[in-house]
Structure formats: structure tokens, C-alpha cells
Design a protein around this motif. Structure first.
Motif, PDB file in Angstrom:
ATOM      1  N   SER A 118       0.862  -1.188   0.000  1.00 39.89           N
ATOM      2  CA  SER A 118       0.000   0.000   0.000  1.00 39.89           C
ATOM      3  C   SER A 118       0.894   1.232   0.000  1.00 39.89           C
ATOM      4  O   SER A 118       2.052   1.177   0.419  1.00 39.89           O
ATOM      5  N   PRO A 119       0.364   2.355  -0.464  1.00 34.73           N
ATOM      6  CA  PRO A 119       1.170   3.584  -0.481  1.00 34.73           C
ATOM      7  C   PRO A 119       1.644   4.006   0.903  1.00 34.73           C
ATOM      8  O   PRO A 119       2.660   4.699   1.026  1.00 34.73           O
ATOM      9  N   GLU A 120       0.922   3.571   1.936  1.00 38.41           N
ATOM     10  CA  GLU A 120       1.279   3.980   3.289  1.00 38.41           C
ATOM     11  C   GLU A 120       2.447   3.191   3.858  1.00 38.41           C
ATOM     12  O   GLU A 120       3.020   3.570   4.885  1.00 38.41           O
ATOM     13  N   ARG A 121       2.813   2.113   3.208  1.00 39.79           N
ATOM     14  CA  ARG A 121       3.879   1.267   3.741  1.00 39.79           C
ATOM     15  C   ARG A 121       5.208   2.024   3.715  1.00 39.79           C
ATOM     16  O   ARG A 121       5.480   2.806   2.821  1.00 39.79           O
ATOM     17  N   SER A 122       6.041   1.732   4.687  1.00 40.56           N
ATOM     18  CA  SER A 122       7.347   2.406   4.764  1.00 40.56           C
ATOM     19  C   SER A 122       8.277   1.871   3.688  1.00 40.56           C
ATOM     20  O   SER A 122       8.053   0.795   3.125  1.00 40.56           O
ATOM     21  N   GLY A 123       9.326   2.590   3.462  1.00 38.28           N
ATOM     22  CA  GLY A 123      10.305   2.161   2.468  1.00 38.28           C
ATOM     23  C   GLY A 123      10.178   2.954   1.183  1.00 38.28           C
ATOM     24  O   GLY A 123       9.081   3.373   0.786  1.00 38.28           O
ATOM     25  N   ARG A 124      11.305   3.139   0.517  1.00 37.95           N
ATOM     26  CA  ARG A 124      11.309   3.869  -0.751  1.00 37.95           C
ATOM     27  C   ARG A 124      10.576   3.042  -1.800  1.00 37.95           C
ATOM     28  O   ARG A 124      10.830   1.849  -1.937  1.00 37.95           O
ATOM     29  N   PRO A 125       9.670   3.652  -2.564  1.00 37.47           N
ATOM     30  CA  PRO A 125       8.887   2.879  -3.537  1.00 37.47           C
ATOM     31  C   PRO A 125       9.759   2.244  -4.612  1.00 37.47           C
ATOM     32  O   PRO A 125      10.751   2.820  -5.070  1.00 37.47           O
ATOM     33  N   TYR A 126       9.368   1.035  -4.982  1.00 37.55           N
ATOM     34  CA  TYR A 126       9.974   0.331  -6.113  1.00 37.55           C
ATOM     35  C   TYR A 126       8.832  -0.397  -6.810  1.00 37.55           C
ATOM     36  O   TYR A 126       8.183  -1.267  -6.215  1.00 37.55           O
ATOM     37  N   SER A 127       8.574  -0.036  -8.058  1.00 31.23           N
ATOM     38  CA  SER A 127       7.392  -0.582  -8.716  1.00 31.23           C
ATOM     39  C   SER A 127       7.708  -1.066 -10.121  1.00 31.23           C
ATOM     40  O   SER A 127       8.568  -0.519 -10.818  1.00 31.23           O
ATOM     41  N   ILE A 128       7.009  -2.107 -10.502  1.00 28.18           N
ATOM     42  CA  ILE A 128       7.065  -2.664 -11.853  1.00 28.18           C
ATOM     43  C   ILE A 128       5.632  -2.985 -12.269  1.00 28.18           C
ATOM     44  O   ILE A 128       4.869  -3.560 -11.490  1.00 28.18           O
ATOM     45  N   VAL A 129       5.280  -2.593 -13.497  1.00 28.45           N
ATOM     46  CA  VAL A 129       4.011  -3.067 -14.057  1.00 28.45           C
ATOM     47  C   VAL A 129       4.346  -4.181 -15.036  1.00 28.45           C
ATOM     48  O   VAL A 129       5.235  -4.046 -15.871  1.00 28.45           O
ATOM     49  N   ILE A 130       3.654  -5.271 -14.898  1.00 30.58           N
ATOM     50  CA  ILE A 130       3.960  -6.442 -15.722  1.00 30.58           C
ATOM     51  C   ILE A 130       3.506  -6.190 -17.156  1.00 30.58           C
ATOM     52  O   ILE A 130       2.441  -5.599 -17.372  1.00 30.58           O
ATOM     53  N   PRO A 131       4.297  -6.556 -18.152  1.00 30.23           N
ATOM     54  CA  PRO A 131       3.770  -6.513 -19.528  1.00 30.23           C
ATOM     55  C   PRO A 131       2.568  -7.451 -19.597  1.00 30.23           C
ATOM     56  O   PRO A 131       2.720  -8.667 -19.427  1.00 30.23           O
ATOM     57  N   PRO A 132       1.371  -6.910 -19.794  1.00 24.42           N
ATOM     58  CA  PRO A 132       0.178  -7.761 -19.639  1.00 24.42           C
ATOM     59  C   PRO A 132       0.093  -8.833 -20.717  1.00 24.42           C
ATOM     60  O   PRO A 132       0.006  -8.507 -21.905  1.00 24.42           O
ATOM     61  N   PRO A 133       0.148 -10.103 -20.337  1.00 22.26           N
ATOM     62  CA  PRO A 133      -0.008 -11.156 -21.346  1.00 22.26           C
ATOM     63  C   PRO A 133      -1.434 -11.172 -21.887  1.00 22.26           C
ATOM     64  O   PRO A 133      -2.379 -10.726 -21.213  1.00 22.26           O
ATOM     65  N   ASN A 134      -1.594 -11.692 -23.087  1.00 20.49           N
ATOM     66  CA  ASN A 134      -2.921 -11.774 -23.684  1.00 20.49           C
ATOM     67  C   ASN A 134      -3.820 -12.669 -22.854  1.00 20.49           C
ATOM     68  O   ASN A 134      -3.404 -13.726 -22.380  1.00 20.49           O
ATOM     69  N   VAL A 135      -5.057 -12.248 -22.727  1.00 20.67           N
ATOM     70  CA  VAL A 135      -6.018 -13.016 -21.935  1.00 20.67           C
ATOM     71  C   VAL A 135      -6.274 -14.379 -22.572  1.00 20.67           C
ATOM     72  O   VAL A 135      -6.719 -15.312 -21.901  1.00 20.67           O
ATOM     73  N   THR A 136      -5.972 -14.508 -23.863  1.00 21.06           N
ATOM     74  CA  THR A 136      -6.145 -15.795 -24.547  1.00 21.06           C
ATOM     75  C   THR A 136      -4.979 -16.731 -24.307  1.00 21.06           C
ATOM     76  O   THR A 136      -5.017 -17.890 -24.698  1.00 21.06           O
ATOM     77  N   GLY A 137      -3.926 -16.216 -23.694  1.00 21.49           N
ATOM     78  CA  GLY A 137      -2.651 -16.924 -23.720  1.00 21.49           C
ATOM     79  C   GLY A 137      -2.518 -18.028 -22.688  1.00 21.49           C
ATOM     80  O   GLY A 137      -3.293 -18.159 -21.734  1.00 21.49           O
ATOM     81  N   SER A 138      -1.466 -18.810 -22.912  1.00 19.35           N
ATOM     82  CA  SER A 138      -0.990 -19.791 -21.956  1.00 19.35           C
ATOM     83  C   SER A 138       0.485 -19.499 -21.767  1.00 19.35           C
ATOM     84  O   SER A 138       1.158 -19.008 -22.683  1.00 19.35           O
ATOM     85  N   LEU A 139       0.987 -19.773 -20.604  1.00 17.11           N
ATOM     86  CA  LEU A 139       2.373 -19.420 -20.279  1.00 17.11           C
ATOM     87  C   LEU A 139       3.339 -20.104 -21.252  1.00 17.11           C
ATOM     88  O   LEU A 139       3.364 -21.328 -21.350  1.00 17.11           O
ATOM     89  N   HIS A 140       4.104 -19.308 -21.988  1.00 15.52           N
ATOM     90  CA  HIS A 140       5.139 -19.881 -22.845  1.00 15.52           C
ATOM     91  C   HIS A 140       6.503 -19.514 -22.279  1.00 15.52           C
ATOM     92  O   HIS A 140       6.623 -18.770 -21.305  1.00 15.52           O
ATOM     93  N   VAL A 141       7.546 -20.040 -22.902  1.00 10.66           N
ATOM     94  CA  VAL A 141       8.871 -19.904 -22.312  1.00 10.66           C
ATOM     95  C   VAL A 141       9.350 -18.452 -22.324  1.00 10.66           C
ATOM     96  O   VAL A 141      10.134 -18.035 -21.472  1.00 10.66           O
ATOM     97  N   GLY A 142       8.851 -17.648 -23.270  1.00  7.50           N
ATOM     98  CA  GLY A 142       9.171 -16.220 -23.269  1.00  7.50           C
ATOM     99  C   GLY A 142       8.601 -15.520 -22.052  1.00  7.50           C
ATOM    100  O   GLY A 142       9.267 -14.689 -21.426  1.00  7.50           O
ATOM    101  N   HIS A 143       7.343 -15.859 -21.713  1.00  2.00           N
ATOM    102  CA  HIS A 143       6.756 -15.330 -20.467  1.00  2.00           C
ATOM    103  C   HIS A 143       7.602 -15.762 -19.269  1.00  2.00           C
ATOM    104  O   HIS A 143       7.857 -14.971 -18.358  1.00  2.00           O
ATOM    105  N   ALA A 144       7.986 -17.039 -19.266  1.00  2.00           N
ATOM    106  CA  ALA A 144       8.731 -17.570 -18.113  1.00  2.00           C
ATOM    107  C   ALA A 144      10.016 -16.790 -17.884  1.00  2.00           C
ATOM    108  O   ALA A 144      10.367 -16.461 -16.749  1.00  2.00           O
ATOM    109  N   LEU A 145      10.728 -16.465 -18.962  1.00  2.00           N
ATOM    110  CA  LEU A 145      11.952 -15.665 -18.837  1.00  2.00           C
ATOM    111  C   LEU A 145      11.621 -14.270 -18.327  1.00  2.00           C
ATOM    112  O   LEU A 145      12.196 -13.793 -17.339  1.00  2.00           O
TER     113      LEU A 145
END
Length: 919
Positions: free
Chosen positions: A32-59
Motif C-alpha cells: 500500500s502507499p502507506e507502507r514504509s520504504g522507498r517505492p519500487y514498482s514494476i508493471v507487468i507486460p500484460p499477457p494476452n487473456v487468450t494466452g498460456s504461459l510460454h517460455v518467453g513469459h517464463a523468462l
């Protein structure tokens, strides 16, 4: 400590299933924004909703998870925001196939009911990849899972479209666009994959108007589009043709004449005949030439890439009746064959030659894409691209590795306006309405039953449907049927997922995000567009770093494909070898600028690494039932001081390499420390202490063993989260989960150059003794007698401290004495870096066989030396190989030279024993 009995073998399936559920249930990944510590954030490249995990996703996802777990353990306020992409074309295709299997069609259902079906499919099948991500151990804040068509993100899309339109950065126009005749939609330039194929070059004679005996021979790869020609171009400086500029030629197969124009941009004098046809409605270069020369644009293909019907074709092209009858309705491929025949029948075809050519294919369905004249919506990209270029130039965004920076600049500086409209139903419908009264009514096209809205129609752009037309007051409004390109909503991902356009606490805390981890294949699809949109709407870059990882290929470096049968399914190998093994494999191979050449054997190798760690923990628990006394480091044994010093070195190395996104180096440092230093050396060195119940060094050694195991589990955790959590729980610890523990930090008191020097002597001594044992074919359990000496007086004295350890590991009696005191006969002397080890040669040794073994080793050393020298003497290898690879090869070559020298010396010694009378 009560003894813990670990299972004999590590069972990844049981461990992974338990901990992946426990971590999420306990909310360890939520922030949460209230949590202590300097923020570090990543937004995941959103995989296609049709997809299944492939080795590129795994990497991609494994690398992100390593960063997030590491930073979380460092005390940062970490957010890894997950989500999926609605994947307009791909998802529509999936559901459309289901509908067709039921005997219905998208059109028979109608737009509203079809979209309902897509949402139903999403509810039942759309979370497949999310569940697989959890199986991979991804420590996302799953409470914040987003979808590019959920309510909040849809509101952001509407807001951005309206603002861009009001700023004059979105417009509607008739342009030549990439058209997929299978998906029946426009595609942007970067959604087209280009492929080299074997084609033909056709030389066609165009008779000069007024002088039919004079013919201008035109070269083309696409004769089937010639009915849409509106000019022929020659180079204005070409002496062969410049006198013809301004005249006209008769277009074969039609009743039309077209002009000859001079165009130094379009025409390459060395290509073909030096004259080319201009078909502005069906070729991008020709379209630009048509703009320069103000030529007509004649469309001859329909949306299915078939030639128009007879009446339309005749009206548009003025083709002769027999030509129209022969070509109307044909596909481009069939029309090409027919046109060749028609031209040959009229003696208008001079020749046909083999010719390599590039064709564009739809990135989704692989159908050949057609340049198609169409009314579409576009983003005026130039004003958005300039700030995005500057953000990288001035360092506000770092692209890692730096080698991709020029690719980014090259594409951005030559960027074209972005076609954002798509002729499908699933997606964000364009927020534009038209008044039927003001626009004079809507025509219905004959080919796809969609409203055909002319450019003269006045758009009403709004975030919600207006009640009435602002011009005439009519309520008869119709929304534009097109939807936005999927990448339009994805471009807003870093800020729309955090609540924009509302100024939420999450947006203020976590934007800009810290890093984007992505593959090169979407650098332009997505990354560049996120930068443009972030700067435009947030006034700041969307991320500080862009880490571009390589592509995953098979063991031979070939692209994985189902047709080739070389696809590695991550779910299969996770089930076969364990998730930690797959994650560690991918991280260890993630070298910048080099594709990952993946083979199941590599993953199996790191499964063995997991087993090694498990067995080390089992060994530790066998001897931890006893007193523990953590003495000051300086008072501990040589092995204890040495392992803490090496652990400290590993901590510094892993941390530094992660800071530089060198996942490969960090992984290799961990592997070397755990397998070679901890398991192979330290655990062996401390067995004499642990195996004696009341050994005086026992309490301190047990304390060191626990401390090292617990710290190592925390150090390794971001890479191999499951086995480290399972084992960490079995050692004394604070807290409920390793996930929330502190990442190991450098401990200066652990550094010990003295212990490192002493261990180096142990290692050298034992390795030389083992080499001698192999050469003389002494069985592993047979005690041997070794004499030690060092040319350095200081190290000669230090040898006394390491004799017990060398004797234990070398399995024999080791004597430290001056070289002059050694026996003069039947002694094999091995030397390395000033250290001499003399091994007694008993009468049972077969010297002839020993020489054979030695010659074989020498041959192997020489072969490897030649191989490495050949690579280092190859300018192409040296120019392309990373500096660390060059340094490694040079170091190995030096080591091989020392081995060769030692083996040659040993050979001389053994031969002298065979021939004692020979000088």
C-alpha cells in the motif's frame, strides 16, 4: 535444536503447491502507499487473456520476480502490478471459432450478443495464464489484478482519446494502411511481420501513346495490381528515358492511358528495366509517389484481397471486357497467374525472371497483408515522439543494454502516424458519434455490412454518448463501429493501472515505475508508445530503466515453433524438473544481447543443483543436534572463517550484479558459491569436526553452518523461491516467511584475506594430490604419502596450519618439509604456482599405463588450448563476444598452459623411473 529429518529426495511439486498458496493467503505480496520504504514498482507486460504461459513469459516474468523479491527483502515498498490484455484480434478469433463450431457466426449473433459471449469466455477461461503465473511463483500484488477493458482502464482510454483529439493529435483520414484479409482489420506498421520469399519479376511492355511501336518496358513483382496503375515512373537523370517524361503510355489490358513521370525517390535505375509502374492504392511507396505527382488512387481489391466484382472493376479501371470477365473476383494469387497469361496472349510480356522479394504477414494469423486504401483513425505521432526521444537522450530513461538505444532512436526518428482504428468488435469502441441528419445518411457497404462513413461526416467526440447532435439537435446518432488498436490501451498501462485520471495515492507513490522488463520484440509496439503517452499525460517518464532481455530459442539457436517440434513448454519442464530449476536456468542464461539457447538438459542440470542444496541441508541437520557457540569470527577455524569470507564475497557480487541487471552473473556467482565452495569444499572440510561428538570446535562450527545456510537461503531466495522457503523454515530464524526477511548485506567482519590465503593453499595441495592419484591410478580410498614444499618461505610456514585439512581431503599422510629433505627416488613431483607436492610411487604402479593416462590428458589439454586459441585469434569472435567471455577464455588458456607444463614435467619423471640409467 531438535533434529529435523528432511525427506531423502526433494519433491518440488508438493513444496511449490503449498508455498504458492500460502504466500498469497498470507498477503505477503500485497502493499500500500502507506507502507514504509522507498517505492519500487514494476508493471507487468500484460499477457494476452487468450494466452498460456510460454517460455518467453517464463523468462520475462522470472527476471521481474527476481527484482521484486530482492527489492522487497531490501526493505523497499514494492509493487509488482499484474494484469492481462484484452488482445482484440486474438480474443475475437478464439470466440468466433467457438461460435462457428456451434453453427452460428459473429454476424448472426450481432455485435452486442457477440461481445457478451466474449465476456463469458473471459470469465471462464481468461484467468488460465494468471493461474500459471502463480505457479511460476510470481510475487505480484494479486489483489490489484487489472484488465485492459476493466472499468477504470476503459475510463482512462476514453479520457486519452478525447484529449488527444482536442489537441489535434487524433484525426480521421483516407490513407493506405496495412490490411489483413483474414482478420478483416487494419494493422499498424509494427504489427506486420516481413518475410523473404522466392517470387518473380515481370517485364511488361507499355506502348507509347501515338507511337505504339515504341514500348516502355516496366518491371514489377505484382502484375495483378496493374489495373490500378495511374502512372509509370523513370529516373529523371536516366538518359534512356528522360526524354519520355511528360508523355503517356497505354496501360495494357485497359482502355486507359497514363503519364510517364520522373521520380528519383521511387526509381532505382539498377532495378529491373529502370521503369516502374505506380499503383497508389496498393503500394506504400507508390502511394507516396502518387502524393508527389498528384495521381489518382484506383482501388481494385476488396477487403478479402480479391479483385472487385465485374461492374466495380470495369467502372474503376476501364479494363477491357474480356479482362474484366477473366479477373473479376479472383484472389490476388490467382489473378497474378491470369494476368501473366493475358499479357502473354497479347505479346505484352517481355520476360519473367526469378526474384527474391519481401512480403508482409499479419502478426496474428500470418496471412499476407495487403496495402489497402481505407478511411481510418490516426494518431499524429511526431509531436509525441520528439519528447520521447529527448527523454532517452538526456538520461531520464536508461535503455539496458545500451546497444538498443540506437535502434530506439532510428525507429522513433522515422516514425509514421499510428493507425489506431481496427475493424473488429472486441475492444474499446472509438468514442465518436455521427449525426445521420447532418451527414446526409449512412451508406451500407456491400462487402461487410458496416456503416460506411465518409470523410465529410462530422465527428462528435465525447467520453459518453451525447443525447443530441450539437449542430442540428437530432437524436439520431450512430457510434463509429471501429475499436481502438489493443496497443492504444496498453500504452497507458503504467498510469491507468494506478488509477489515472484520478490522482490516487497509488499513482502519486508508484509512478514513475522503477523498471520495465521486456523483450526486444515489443520495444516499438509498446515501450515507445508508453513513453510517449506517459510524458504527454503524466508529464514524466513511465519508468526509469528499460531492461531488454533476449529471445528464447532452441539449443541450436533456432526460433521455437510448433511446426518444427522444438517448443519447450514451461509447464511441462516445471512439472518435470521443478519451477526453481526453470527459473534459475533462465536467469543464468540471461546475458545481455545474446539469445537464450535453451535445452531441457540445462534445466535438468539446475534440477540437480536444487537437489544438491537439499542434500546439503539434510547433511547439516544430521549434525546440528549439539551445542552451538558463535565465537567471534577471528577465533573460528580456518574453514569457518573462509566460508564466511566467501559468503560475504558472494553477497557483494550478487547485489552488484543485480544492480546492473546482470542476472546471468548473479546466478553464476550463487551457483559457484553454493555448489563448489560451500558443498564441495566447506562441508567436506568440517566433517572431521562434526563427526566427533565432543570436538572442541564443534559448537562454533555448528553455529557457522547454521548461519551460512540461513544466509545463503535468503541470498538465493529471489532466484529459487520455493526450495529456499522450504529449507529456511527448517533452520533457526526470525519471522514467518523468508519472503519478508532482510536480504543479506555485506558484513565487513566476515572478510578474511588470511583465511582465503590459507584455503588457497589447501585447495592447491589437494588438487595436486588428486591429480597425482589419478595419474598413478591409486584407488580413491587408498592412503597416499605426500611431501609438501613451497618456494615462498612465508607460505612454506603456512602449510603447517593446513596440513590436517589437506590430509583429510587428500586422504593420506602429508608432510611439510624443505625440498632438499624429500626422498630422491620413486617420487612424482607436481608443481603449481610455487607449491610442490611429491607423491610416493609404489612398486605396484604400472608406469606404462600411467604414461598412457598422462599422454591422454596432455592431448585433451592441447586440444582445448587449440580450440580456445583459435577463438581468441578469430577477429570476428573477439569483436562480438562480451568482455567477460574473452577474459574467461584467456584465463582458461593460462590455466591450461600451467597444466600442460606440469604434465610434461610428470611425463619426464615417469619415463626416468622406467629408464633409470638414462640421463
Amino acid at each position: 535444536m531438535t533434529p529435523i529429518q528432511l525427506d531423502k529426495t526433494y519433491d518440488p511439486k508438493t513444496v511449490e503447491a503449498r508455498w504458492s498458496q500460502e504466500w498469497i493467503a498470507q498477503g505477503y505480496f500485497h502493499t500500500s502507499p502507506e507502507r514504509s520504504g522507498r517505492p519500487y514498482s514494476i508493471v507487468i507486460p500484460p499477457p494476452n487473456v487468450t494466452g498460456s504461459l510460454h517460455v518467453g513469459h517464463a523468462l520475462n516474468h522470472s527476471l521481474q520476480d527476481i527484482l521484486i523479491r530482492w527489492r522487497r527483502m531490501q526493505g523497499r515498498n514494492t509493487l509488482w502490478l499484474p494484469g492481462t490484455d484484452h488482445a482484440g484480434i486474438a480474443t475475437q478469433n478464439v470466440v468466433e471459432k467457438q461460435v462457428m463450431a456451434e453453427g452460428a457466426s459473429r454476424e448472426s449473433l450481432g455485435r452486442e450478443r457477440f461481445i457478451e459471449r466474449v465476456w463469458q469466455w473471459k470469465a471462464t477461461s481468461g484467468n488460465t495464464i494468471v493461474n500459471q503465473q502463480k505457479q511460476l511463483g510470481e510475487s505480484c500484488d494479486w489483489d490489484r489484478l487489472r484488465f485492459t477493458m476493466d472499468e477504470g482502464l476503459s475510463q482512462a482510454v476514453l479520457e486519452v482519446f478525447v484529449r488527444l483529439y482536442e489537441d489535434g493529435l487524433i484525426y480521421r483520414g483516407e490513407r493506405l494502411i496495412n490490411w489483413c484479409p483474414r482478420c478483416l482489420t487494419a494493422l499498424s506498421d509494427i504489427e506486420v511481420e516481413h518475410e523473404d520469399v522466392k517470387g518473380k519479376l515481370y517485364s511488361i511492355q507499355y506502348p507509347l501513346e501515338g507511337d505504339p511501336s515504341t514500348k516502355l518496358t516496366v518491371a514489377t513483382t505484382r502484375p495483378e495490381t496493374m489495373l490500378g496503375d495511374t502512372a509509370v515512373a523513370v529516373h529523371p537523370e536516366d538518359a534512356r528515358f528522360k526524354h519520355l517524361i511528360g508523355k503517356r503510355v497505354r496501360l495494357p489490358l485497359t482502355d486507359r492511358t497514363i503519364p510517364i513521370v520522373g521520380d528519383g525517390i521511387l526509381v532505382d535505375r539498377e532495378f529491373g528495366t529502370g521503369a516502374v509502374k505506380i499503383t497508389p492504392a496498393h503500394d506504400f511507396s507508390d502511394y507516396d509517389a502518387g502524393e508527389r505527382h498528384q495521381l489518382m488512387r484506383i482501388r481494385i481489391l476488396d477487403i478479402h484481397a480479391n479483385l472487385l466484382n465485374e461492374s466495380e472493376l470495369r467502372l474503376a479501371t476501364k479494363a477491357t471486357p474480356d479482362t474484366v470477365a477473366a479477373l473479376a473476383g479472383l484472389s490476388t494469387q490467382k489473378a497474378r497467374i491470369k494476368v501473366e497469361q493475358l499479357l502473354a496472349d497479347r505479346d505484352a510480356l517481355e520476360k519473367v525472371e526469378p526474384h527474391k522479394m519481401s512480403i508482409g504477414k499479419c502478426y496474428r494469423c500470418k496471412t499476407v497483408v495487403e496495402p489497402y486504401l481505407s478511411i481510418q483513425w490516426f494518431v499524429k505521432i511526431g509531436p509525441l515522439a520528439e519528447p520521447a526521444i529527448k527523454a532517452v537522450e538526456d538520461g531520464r530513461i536508461r535503455i539496458i543494454p545500451e546497444g538498443w538505444v540506437n535502434n530506439y532512436f532510428g525507429w522513433m526518428r522515422d516514425i509514421k502516424d499510428w493507425c489506431i482504428s481496427r475493424q473488429i468488435w472486441w475492444g474499446h469502441q472509438i468514442p465518436v458519434w455521427y449525426c445521420e441528419q447532418c451527414s446526409g445518411g449512412f451508406l451500407r457497404s456491400t462487402h461487410d455490412h458496416r456503416p460506411l462513413i465518409g470523410l465529410d461526416a462530422k465527428p462528435i467526440v465525447a467520453k459518453s454518448k451525447p443525447e443530441r447532435c450539437s449542430r442540428c439537435g437530432s437524436a439520431d446518432l450512430v457510434q463509429d463501429p471501429d475499436v481502438l488498436d489493443t496497443w492504444f490501451s496498453s500504452a497507458l498501462w503504467p498510469f491507468s493501472t494506478l488509477g489515472w485520471p484520478e490522482q490516487t495515492p497509488e499513482l502519486k507513490t508508484y509512478y514513475p515505475t522503477s523498471v520495465l522488463v521486456t523483450g526486444l520484440d515489443i520495444l516499438f509496439f509498446w515501450v515507445a508508445r508508453m513513453i510517449m503517452m506517459g510524458l504527454k499525460f503524466m508529464g514524466d517518464v513511465p519508468f526509469r530503466d528499460v531492461y531488454i532481455h533476449a529471445l528464447v530459442r532452441d539449443a541450436e539457436g533456432k526460433k521455437m515453433s510448433k511446426s518444427k517440434g522444438n517448443v519447450i513448454d514451461p509447464l511441462h519442464v516445471m512439472n518435470e524438473f521443478g519451477t526453481d530449476a526453470l527459473r534459475f536456468t533462465l536467469a543464468s542464461m540471461a546475458s545481455p544481447g545474446r539469445d537464450v539457447k535453451l535445452a531441457e538438459e540445462r534445466i535438468e542440470g539446475y534440477r540437480n543443483f536444487a537437489n544438491k542444496i537439499w542434500n546439503a541441508a539434510r547433511f547439516a541437520h544430521m549434525y546440528l543436534d549439539g551445542p552451538r557457540s558463535p565465537l567471534p569470527v577471528s577465533q573460528r577455524t580456518i574453514p569457518d572463517r573462509w566460508i564466511l569470507s566467501r559468503l560475504n564475497h558472494a553477497i557483494k557480487t550478487v547485489t552488484a550484479e543485480l544492480e546492473g541487471y546482470r542476472f546471468d552473473r548473479a546466478s553464476n556467482a550463487l551457483y559457484h558459491f553454493i555448489w563448489h565452495e560451500f558443498c564441495d569444499w566447506y562441508l567436506e572440510l568440517i566433517k572431521p569436526v562434526l563427526q566427533v561428538a565432543d570436538h572442541p570446535d564443534g559448537p562454533a562450527t555448528r553455529a557457522t553452518l547454521i548461519e551460512t545456510m540461513e544466509t545463503t537461503m535468503r541470498l538465493l531466495h529471489p532466484f529459487m523461491p520455493f526450495i529456499t522457503e522450504e529449507l529456511w523454515q527448517t533452520f533457526p530464524h526470525q519471522g514467518r516467511s523468508i519472503v519478508t526477511q532482510a536480504y543479506p548485506m555485506e558484513e565487513p567482519s566476515w572478510d578474511s584475506s588470511e583465511a582465503e590465503q590459507l584455503f588457497a593453499l589447501i585447495e592447491q595441495t589437494v588438487n595436486l594430490a588428486r591429480t597425482g592419484r589419478v595419474l598413478l591410478n591409486y584407488p580413491p580410498g587408498q592412503p597416499i604419502t605426500c611431501h609438501l614444499s613451497h618456494e615462498d618461505t612465508t607460505k612454506q610456514n603456512l602449510l603447517n596450519q593446513v596440513l590436517p585439512h589437506a590430509a583429510h581431503l587428500g586422504r593420506g599422510t602429508f608432510k611439510n618439509m624443505a625440498r632438499s629433505s624429500w626422498p630422491s627416488h620413486q617420487l612424482l613431483r607436481l608443481v603449481a604456482e610455487g607449491l610442490s607436492v611429491g607423491i610416493n610411487v609404489s612398486g605396484e604402479v604400472d608406469l606404462h599405463k600411467a604414461l598412457d593416462r598422462l599422454d591422454k590428458q596432455l592431448s585433451e589439454v592441447e586440444r582445448e588450448s587449440q580450440r580456445l586459441s583459435g577463438k581468441l585469434n578469430n577477429p570476428d569472435f573477439v569483436s562480438k563476444a562480451p568482455p567477460e567471455v574473452i577474459a574467461d577464455h584467456q584465463s582458461r588458456l593460462r590455466s591450461l598452459a600451467q597444466d600442460s607444463s606440469m604434465l610434461i614435467s610428470s611425463e619426464r619423471q615417469l619415463r626416468s623411473m622406467l629408464e633409470p640409467d638414462q640421463p
